[in-house]
Design a protein around this motif. Structure first.
Motif, PDB file in Angstrom:
ATOM      1  N   VAL A 156      63.178 -23.652  -3.101  1.00  0.00           N
ATOM      2  CA  VAL A 156      63.264 -23.037  -2.199  1.00  0.00           C
ATOM      3  C   VAL A 156      64.296 -21.732  -2.594  1.00  0.00           C
ATOM      4  CG1 VAL A 156      64.260 -22.713   0.155  1.00  0.00           C
ATOM      5  CG2 VAL A 156      62.510 -24.584  -0.214  1.00  0.00           C
ATOM      6  N   ALA A 157      65.185 -22.430  -3.353  1.00  0.00           N
ATOM      7  CA  ALA A 157      66.224 -21.426  -3.828  1.00  0.00           C
ATOM      8  C   ALA A 157      65.661 -20.364  -4.765  1.00  0.00           C
ATOM      9  CB  ALA A 157      67.405 -22.178  -4.479  1.00  0.00           C
ATOM     10  N   ARG A 158      64.871 -20.889  -5.621  1.00  0.00           N
ATOM     11  CA  ARG A 158      64.297 -20.065  -6.500  1.00  0.00           C
ATOM     12  C   ARG A 158      63.566 -18.887  -5.772  1.00  0.00           C
ATOM     13  NH1 ARG A 158      62.471 -23.661  -9.201  1.00  0.00           N
ATOM     14  NH2 ARG A 158      63.991 -23.867 -10.724  1.00  0.00           N
ATOM     15  N   THR A 159      62.781 -19.234  -4.846  1.00  0.00           N
ATOM     16  CA  THR A 159      61.905 -18.353  -3.978  1.00  0.00           C
ATOM     17  C   THR A 159      62.646 -17.271  -3.433  1.00  0.00           C
ATOM     18  OG1 THR A 159      60.412 -20.298  -3.717  1.00  0.00           O
ATOM     19  CG2 THR A 159      60.102 -18.291  -1.979  1.00  0.00           C
ATOM     20  N   ASN A 160      63.817 -17.773  -2.908  1.00  0.00           N
ATOM     21  CA  ASN A 160      64.757 -16.717  -2.546  1.00  0.00           C
ATOM     22  C   ASN A 160      65.366 -15.700  -3.262  1.00  0.00           C
ATOM     23  OD1 ASN A 160      64.203 -17.581   0.135  1.00  0.00           O
ATOM     24  ND2 ASN A 160      65.769 -19.287   0.322  1.00  0.00           N
ATOM     25  N   ILE A 161      65.125 -15.903  -4.635  1.00  0.00           N
ATOM     26  CA  ILE A 161      66.051 -15.243  -5.566  1.00  0.00           C
ATOM     27  C   ILE A 161      64.752 -14.106  -6.155  1.00  0.00           C
ATOM     28  CG2 ILE A 161      66.944 -14.859  -7.810  1.00  0.00           C
ATOM     29  CD1 ILE A 161      67.811 -17.813  -7.407  1.00  0.00           C
ATOM     30  N   PRO A 162      65.063 -12.891  -5.903  1.00  0.00           N
ATOM     31  CA  PRO A 162      64.163 -11.632  -6.194  1.00  0.00           C
ATOM     32  C   PRO A 162      63.705 -11.744  -7.756  1.00  0.00           C
ATOM     33  CG  PRO A 162      65.657 -10.725  -4.651  1.00  0.00           C
ATOM     34  CD  PRO A 162      66.203 -12.065  -4.984  1.00  0.00           C
ATOM     35  N   LEU A 163      64.292 -11.943  -8.502  1.00  0.00           N
ATOM     36  CA  LEU A 163      64.089 -12.168 -10.022  1.00  0.00           C
ATOM     37  C   LEU A 163      63.176 -13.622 -10.318  1.00  0.00           C
ATOM     38  CD1 LEU A 163      67.283 -10.976 -12.198  1.00  0.00           C
ATOM     39  CD2 LEU A 163      65.010  -9.785 -11.733  1.00  0.00           C
ATOM     40  N   GLY A 164      63.398 -14.438  -9.203  1.00  0.00           N
ATOM     41  CA  GLY A 164      62.612 -15.631  -9.537  1.00  0.00           C
ATOM     42  C   GLY A 164      62.953 -16.603 -10.416  1.00  0.00           C
TER      43      GLY A 164
END
Length: 256
Positions: A212-220
């Motif tokens: 979830v955290a990774r998905t919320n980061i635009p750079l992925g």
């Protein structure tokens, strides 16, 4: 790069044996600065970092003063000045482990301990080093958190104390600018190392939470300790000589 090779004195780093602190110490050394750094209890890790600093051809000095003890911290700062010939930079990368929990479930004693370790420790460090930074027109940089910009759930024990530290740095920027002292903050987002790595190891962040955290980061993707070191060293360098009272979030655009 030789950002610091022409400067008299050296840099003091707190939390130098941790993931972010070690990256900062090594980068300062690679860019020409001698380094004095603190560690909490891991003497073996501290010696490994000190060896890396010396391998870059500069002086390394270590100590483990309690940041909550103003006299111990002042003594270490004075010692660093004697060993390094002054201080041109102070970077704080120290911080207690931060459990992830809802504010409503947080024990008051735990909250008080976090405030003491983060906020009181930051104040103690700041007043201990300011006389030395005034002498050099130096810079102080605190590693805080991107969570003071966008609050993630269960992160109050990090974001609330770090918000106070950011206010402290704004105060320093306003009051100490007349002496040529600059003060700034770097706000890490999710990293593969440092505090995030400890949270993963402790199970505070499971695979689902990480995705979830990774998905919320635009750079992925998550960042690395070296990304924070780059920002901290930039803010301490002459390239940032007109930047003061600011916070730079290093978070893959999470806080946008």
């Amino acid at each position: 790069m030789t950002d610091f090779s022409g400067r008299a004195g050296g840099a003091l780093v707190t939390g130098g044996s941790g993931g972010i602190g070690a990256a900062i110490c090594e980068m300062l050394a690679q860019r020409g600065s001698s380094v004095a750094f603190t560690y909490r209890s891991n003497a073996e890790a501290a010696e490994t970092v000190a060896a890396s600093v010396r391998d870059a051809g500069v002086e390394a000095h270590t100590g483990n003063p309690a940041l909550e003890d103003p006299e111990e911290l002042r003594a270490f700062a004075d010692e660093a000045v004697d060993v390094l010939g002054g201080l041109h930079t102070v970077i704080s990368a120290a911080g207690p482990h931060v459990p992830q929990m809802y504010l409503s479930q947080t024990d008051p004693d735990l909250f008080a301990r976090q405030i003491d370790a983060d906020v009181v420790g930051a104040f103690n460090l700041t007043v201990a080093v300011l006389p030395h930074l005034r002498a050099k027109g130096g810079s102080i940089v605190y590693v805080t958190t991107a969570a003071t910009t966008v609050f993630p759930k269960r992160d109050a024990l990090s974001s609330i104390p770090k918000g106070a530290v950011e206010s402290l740095m704004r105060a320093v920027a306003v009051e100490e600018g007349r002496f040529g002292v600059r003060a700034n903050c770097v706000g890490p987002g999710m990293l593969e190392d440092g505090m995030a790595a400890r949270l993963m190891a402790d199970g505070d962040l499971d695979d689902r939470a990480l995705e979830v955290a990774r998905t919320n980061i635009p750079l992925g993707r998550f960042g690395k300790a070296v990304d924070i070191a780059e920002a901290a060293c930039f803010l301490a360098s002459d390239a940032a000589n007109y930047i003061s009272g600011q916070k730079l979030d290093i978070d893959g655009a999470f806080t946008i």
